[in-house]
Scaffold this motif. Sequence first.
Motif, short mmCIF file in Angstrom:
data_model
loop_
_atom_site.label_atom_id
_atom_site.label_comp_id
_atom_site.label_asym_id
_atom_site.label_seq_id
_atom_site.Cartn_x
_atom_site.Cartn_y
_atom_site.Cartn_z
N LEU A 4 0.83 -1.20 0.00
CA LEU A 4 0.00 0.00 0.00
C LEU A 4 0.86 1.25 0.00
O LEU A 4 1.99 1.25 0.51
CB LEU A 4 -0.92 0.03 1.23
CG LEU A 4 -1.92 -1.11 1.40
CD1 LEU A 4 -2.73 -0.92 2.67
CD2 LEU A 4 -2.83 -1.23 0.19
N LYS A 5 0.30 2.30 -0.57
CA LYS A 5 0.94 3.62 -0.55
C LYS A 5 0.00 4.60 0.12
O LYS A 5 -1.15 4.74 -0.28
CB LYS A 5 1.25 4.09 -1.97
CG LYS A 5 1.92 5.46 -2.03
CD LYS A 5 2.21 5.87 -3.47
CE LYS A 5 2.89 7.22 -3.54
NZ LYS A 5 3.17 7.61 -4.95
N ILE A 6 0.47 5.27 1.16
CA ILE A 6 -0.34 6.27 1.86
C ILE A 6 -0.10 7.64 1.24
O ILE A 6 1.05 8.07 1.08
CB ILE A 6 -0.01 6.31 3.37
CG1 ILE A 6 -0.37 4.98 4.03
CG2 ILE A 6 -0.75 7.46 4.05
CD1 ILE A 6 -0.03 4.92 5.51
N GLU A 7 -1.19 8.31 0.90
CA GLU A 7 -1.15 9.70 0.46
C GLU A 7 -2.15 10.51 1.28
O GLU A 7 -3.14 9.98 1.77
CB GLU A 7 -1.49 9.81 -1.03
CG GLU A 7 -0.42 9.28 -1.95
CD GLU A 7 -0.72 9.53 -3.43
OE1 GLU A 7 -1.86 9.96 -3.74
OE2 GLU A 7 0.18 9.32 -4.26
N GLY A 8 -1.89 11.78 1.44
CA GLY A 8 -2.81 12.65 2.16
C GLY A 8 -2.60 12.68 3.66
O GLY A 8 -3.49 13.12 4.40
N ALA A 9 -1.45 12.23 4.13
CA ALA A 9 -1.16 12.24 5.57
C ALA A 9 -0.94 13.66 6.07
O ALA A 9 -0.56 14.57 5.32
CB ALA A 9 0.05 11.39 5.87
N SER A 10 -1.15 13.85 7.35
CA SER A 10 -0.92 15.14 7.99
C SER A 10 0.57 15.48 7.97
O SER A 10 1.43 14.59 8.01
CB SER A 10 -1.43 15.10 9.43
OG SER A 10 -0.95 16.20 10.17
N SER A 11 0.85 16.75 7.93
CA SER A 11 2.26 17.20 7.96
C SER A 11 2.92 16.87 9.29
O SER A 11 4.15 16.87 9.40
CB SER A 11 2.33 18.70 7.70
OG SER A 11 1.59 19.42 8.68
N SER A 12 2.12 16.60 10.31
CA SER A 12 2.66 16.27 11.64
C SER A 12 2.77 14.77 11.86
O SER A 12 3.07 14.32 12.97
CB SER A 12 1.78 16.88 12.74
OG SER A 12 0.46 16.37 12.67
N ALA A 13 2.49 13.96 10.83
CA ALA A 13 2.54 12.51 10.97
C ALA A 13 3.97 12.04 11.26
O ALA A 13 4.95 12.71 10.87
CB ALA A 13 2.01 11.84 9.71
N TRP A 14 4.09 10.90 11.92
CA TRP A 14 5.40 10.39 12.28
C TRP A 14 5.38 8.87 12.32
O TRP A 14 4.32 8.24 12.50
CB TRP A 14 5.83 10.93 13.65
CG TRP A 14 4.74 10.87 14.70
CD1 TRP A 14 3.81 11.82 14.96
CD2 TRP A 14 4.43 9.78 15.57
NE1 TRP A 14 2.95 11.41 15.96
CE2 TRP A 14 3.32 10.16 16.36
CE3 TRP A 14 5.00 8.52 15.79
CZ2 TRP A 14 2.76 9.34 17.33
CZ3 TRP A 14 4.44 7.69 16.75
CH2 TRP A 14 3.33 8.11 17.52
N LEU A 15 6.55 8.27 12.16
CA LEU A 15 6.66 6.82 12.26
C LEU A 15 6.79 6.39 13.72
O LEU A 15 7.49 7.05 14.50
CB LEU A 15 7.88 6.32 11.48
CG LEU A 15 7.72 6.15 9.98
CD1 LEU A 15 9.06 5.78 9.35
CD2 LEU A 15 6.68 5.08 9.66
#
Length: 278
Positions: free
Chosen positions: A188-199
Motif C-alpha cells: 500500500l501507498k499512503i497519500e494525504g497524511a498530515s504534515s505532523s505525521a510520524w513513524l
Amino acid sequence: MVNAFALLALLSTATAHYTFDRLQVNGAQVGKSWQYIRSHTRGYMPTKGNDILSSDFRCQPGSSGINTDVYTVKPGDKISFLGAYGVTSIEHPGPAQVYMSKAPSGSVKEYDGSGDWFKVREALFCSSPGNDGALKAAWCTWGQPGIEFEIPDRLPNGEYLVRVEHIPLHGAQGKPGGAEFYYSCGQLKIEGASSSAWLPTRTAKIPGMIQPGDAAVTFNIWTKVKSYPVSPGSELIIGGTTWGTADGSSKGVIKQLTKRTVGMVGSAAVRARSMVGL
C-alpha cells in the motif's frame, strides 16, 4: 487433557485452512487475486513451531513484491484482506493482528520486510469467552470473510508492506508449537497524511517478534477461560485500533491514544490501556 470428542467436534466445523489474496477498500473489492497482495508458495497451509523463526515468516515463502502492484490509500480508509481459494469465513479460534513496515528505500516492491514493523490493529473477543465461546464464535474474527483494519492517521506518506495475521489457538493447549499462523503481505501507498505525521518508535523485527513459547501463542483456550489477557507480538501503536476486548465485554473498535504503561512483547501481563471509542 482435551476431551477427544470435543476436539473432533471443533475440528469438524473448522477444518478449512486459508490465506489472504484480495484487497477490499471501504467495502469494495479492488483489483483481482494476488494483484496487491504478494502471492506465495505455501498455499493455504499454516506456519507452525520453529518455522516462525524463519525469514519466510515475514510474507510467506516464495513471495516477492516485484510483480505485485501498489494500491494508494489515505488515512482513515478501511482495508480488508479477504480469504483466498474460495474461503469466505474464518472459522478457527484465535486473535488477529495487522502490522505495517515502511519501505526504507521508498519502493515497497523492492522491500524484503527486514526493517521495522509496528502493530496497527488487534482483534480479540467480541463476546464472552465463557460457555466454550473461546473455542468458537467469541473471537471477533470468527465468521468474517477476512481481516479488516484502518489506515492510522498518524503515519506519514509513503509505501508500506502490510501484513495481516490470524493465530488459531485450538492446538496450542499450553505448549509451544501448537498454534497456527495464517498471514499474507500486501503493498500500500499512503497519500494525504498530515504534515505532523510520524513513524512509530516502538517497533519489532520479523522474525523474532513472536517466539514459539510466548504466553500469547501457547494460551490454552480449552480451560474455560474468562479472558485473553495477552496480545501477540509488539505493542499496538498510538493511533492503532483494537476490535473487541480481552474479556469480550465490547465488540466495538477503539483507538489507542496514549502509550501503554504495562506489557512487553510476548508478555503474560495484562496490558494497561488508555483508549476512547471511535
